[in-house]
Design an enzyme around this catalytic site. Structure first.
Site, short mmCIF file in Angstrom:
data_model
loop_
_atom_site.label_atom_id
_atom_site.label_comp_id
_atom_site.label_asym_id
_atom_site.label_seq_id
_atom_site.Cartn_x
_atom_site.Cartn_y
_atom_site.Cartn_z
N SER A 1 0.84 -1.20 0.00
CA SER A 1 0.00 0.00 0.00
C SER A 1 0.87 1.24 0.00
O SER A 1 2.10 1.15 -0.04
CB SER A 1 -0.89 0.01 1.24
OG SER A 1 -0.11 0.27 2.38
N LYS A 2 0.25 2.39 0.07
CA LYS A 2 0.98 3.65 0.04
C LYS A 2 2.02 3.75 1.15
O LYS A 2 3.04 4.39 1.00
CB LYS A 2 0.00 4.81 0.17
CG LYS A 2 -0.87 5.01 -1.05
CD LYS A 2 -1.52 6.37 -1.03
CE LYS A 2 -2.42 6.58 -2.22
NZ LYS A 2 -3.68 5.82 -2.10
N ARG A 3 1.71 3.09 2.26
CA ARG A 3 2.65 3.08 3.38
C ARG A 3 4.04 2.63 2.96
O ARG A 3 5.04 3.02 3.51
CB ARG A 3 2.19 2.10 4.46
CG ARG A 3 1.15 2.60 5.40
CD ARG A 3 1.14 1.79 6.69
NE ARG A 3 1.67 0.46 6.65
CZ ARG A 3 1.00 -0.61 6.22
NH1 ARG A 3 -0.21 -0.50 5.79
NH2 ARG A 3 1.57 -1.79 6.23
#
Length: 462
Positions: free
Chosen positions: A237-239
RNA sequence: GCUCUAUUCGUCUAGUGGCCUAGGACAUCGCCCUCUCACGGCGGAAACAGGGGUUCGAGUCCCCUAUGGAGUACCA
């Protein structure tokens, strides 16, 4: 049989590395077998599909050099065909209108969940004779008995009982077709021989096979790829940093490095780590794919990226470099040549190469304090004079000059090389000092040395 | 919850019943090279999720458990 594969993303976000990997595997499989690779945009969800996402996908594919042989096709341009198929299914009694409200469906779902059952449609409308003038969704009559065997090239035979499946919606209340219907029709019409996709679709496959059979269409071969997780093993994910492929471009990664990294995620050819495009095509094989998910590891990508920066043609690499060259300075290719082994990304390479251009350098205080001390003033002055008079400006001559000055003052090479480095680059890190100085050029070198000497002088007085 | 799926060093993987004292790569640690930083060279540490079977023999086959992932939408 000609091999025909496809990459069918939905334009609801950016093209991410997971998508790139399925695209790569599909592309490779088609290339290896002299078949065709088709790009299809699955944009039937008009609410969430955007032109920006379509552009991002196209741009990403182009950057990576994964050209399609056919397409891009857009599903929103094929609605007539889908409606035709839906009408046929309806006419043959293989589909039916359903008038259940979303509220009733939601209630049903909650009740089934509470009873520890799998939520599924209860077929309330299956027996109702219908008139199409009342608004409702259209459902496919899924077989109630028997089982579907998905002969997956990666996972092996995966068996689903039809009793687990329910009557899926193939057209929304507004008449637009849904995913499971459109893929089936498209894969059929586009004569796709191998469906290579993420294993998040594995559960859809038995439904699609049932649909295909109801239509009398051939069943393609399936290959479901496991997902890619982030460094921490959690879903990507963006994390985890860069999600869009174009971020990788901006961060200074080479397409070949990304592709090489991705192909080794879940696939291997013995112990080989480096694969040229041609080798990928020649050696790729669906049966060698791992069926377990893999974690994305940026360190290894970085290593591969540097490998490609180091081994690629400097002129080629230079074209990817985002650095403003100065006609009076060295060429970007020359810079790539000397900086390649100390940069893992093109971005890093560019950031560390500003001192090759421009009129002045930015001094790093720490380096100045450590290396530009009063004691070095005399040797550095001598060096400056000699370099100014050097008639043949090349690395060898510069090297000899530095050595001569070191000998003259009886100091170690490092004692003069580091001050010189700080004077001409502003910092304590650069390629070998003779090469660095050579590339910076005689005029600039002398100017910068003079300014550094002045700086030492000021420090001395204060 | 239910269905599907997976599980070898920190990470990517080799391994398809005896070649495994489990190999390679990244990362990590040490040494060497060295004008800096790197690159490079050499070396070290590091894994078969757990438990039952099957077999003369299991990392490899079967079952169970644990844990991860996916699906369970009028999303794709």
């Amino acid at each position: 049989m000609t091999i025909r594969t496809r990459f069918a993303p939905s334009p609801t976000g950016y093209l991410h590395v997971g998508g790139v990997r399925t695209a790569l595997f599909s592309w490779l499989y088609a290339r290896k077998h002299g078949g065709q690779f088709i790009l299809r945009i699955e944009d039937t969800d008009r609410e969430r599909s955007t032109q920006a996402s379509v552009n991002a996908i196209l741009e990403g594919m182009a950057w990576l050099g994964l050209q399609s042989d056919e397409g891009p096709f857009y599903q929103t341009q094929r609605f007539d065909r889908y409606h035709q198929v839906i009408e046929q299914l309806l006419a043959e009694g293989k589909a039916y209108y359903c008038y259940c409200s979303k509220e009733r469906l939601e209630k049903l779902r909650v009740m089934q969940l509470a009873a520890k059952q799998k939520p599924r449609y209860d077929e309330k409308c299956r027996k109702i004779t219908t008139s199409s003038d009342v608004k409702g969704v259209i459902r496919f009559k899924n077989p109630k008995v028997g089982q579907v065997v998905v002969k997956d090239l990666i996972k092996g035979n995966v068996i689903f009982n039809n009793s687990e499946l329910d009557d899926l919606i193939i057209a929304r209340a507004d008449g637009t077709p849904t995913y499971n219907l459109t893929v089936v029709v498209d894969d059929w019409d586009m004569r796709i021989s191998h469906v290579i996709r993420g294993d998040d679709h594995l559960n859809n496959t038995p439904r699609q096979i049932n649909l295909l059979q109801a239509l009398g269409a051939p069943i393609p071969q399936y290959a479901h790829l496991s997902m890619i997780n982030g460094d921490d093993g959690q879903r990507l994910s963006k994390r985890h940093g860069a999600v869009s492929v174009m971020n990788y471009k901006e961060e200074g990664y080479l397409p070949d490095a990304l592709l090489n990294y991705l192909i080794r995620l879940g696939w291997s050819h013995g112990d080989q780590e480096i694969f040229s495009r041609q080798e990928m095509i020649d050696l790729f094989d669906l049966t060698a794919i791992h069926s377990s998910p893999a974690a994305f590891n940026t360190d290894k990508l970085l290593w591969l990226n540097q490998h490609y920066i180091k081994t690629g043609k400097p002129e080629e690499i230079a074209t990817h470099l985002q650095l403003q060259a100065d006609p009076s300075g060295p060429s970007l290719a020359e810079i790539v040549k000397v900086q390649a082994e100390r940069a893992k990304t093109l971005k890093e390479l560019a950031e560390n190469s500003h001192y090759f251009f421009g009129e002045s350098v930015e001094f790093d205080n720490k380096a100045v304090r450590k290396h530009l001390k009063p004691a070095i003033h005399a040797p550095l002055t001598e060096l400056c004079e000699r370099l100014a008079q050097l008639s043949d400006w090349n690395a060898e001559g510069i090297h000899a000059t530095i050595h001569a000055v070191a000998e003259q003052y009886d100091i170690k090479l490092g004692k003069i090389a580091q001050p010189l480095r700080v004077a001409v680059t502003g910092g304590a890190v650069s390629p070998p000092i003779d090469v660095t100085t050579y590339l910076i050029g005689q005029t600039r070198t002398v100017e910068r040395l003079k300014r550094a000497l002045a700086l030492i002088g000021e420090k001395n007085e204060s």
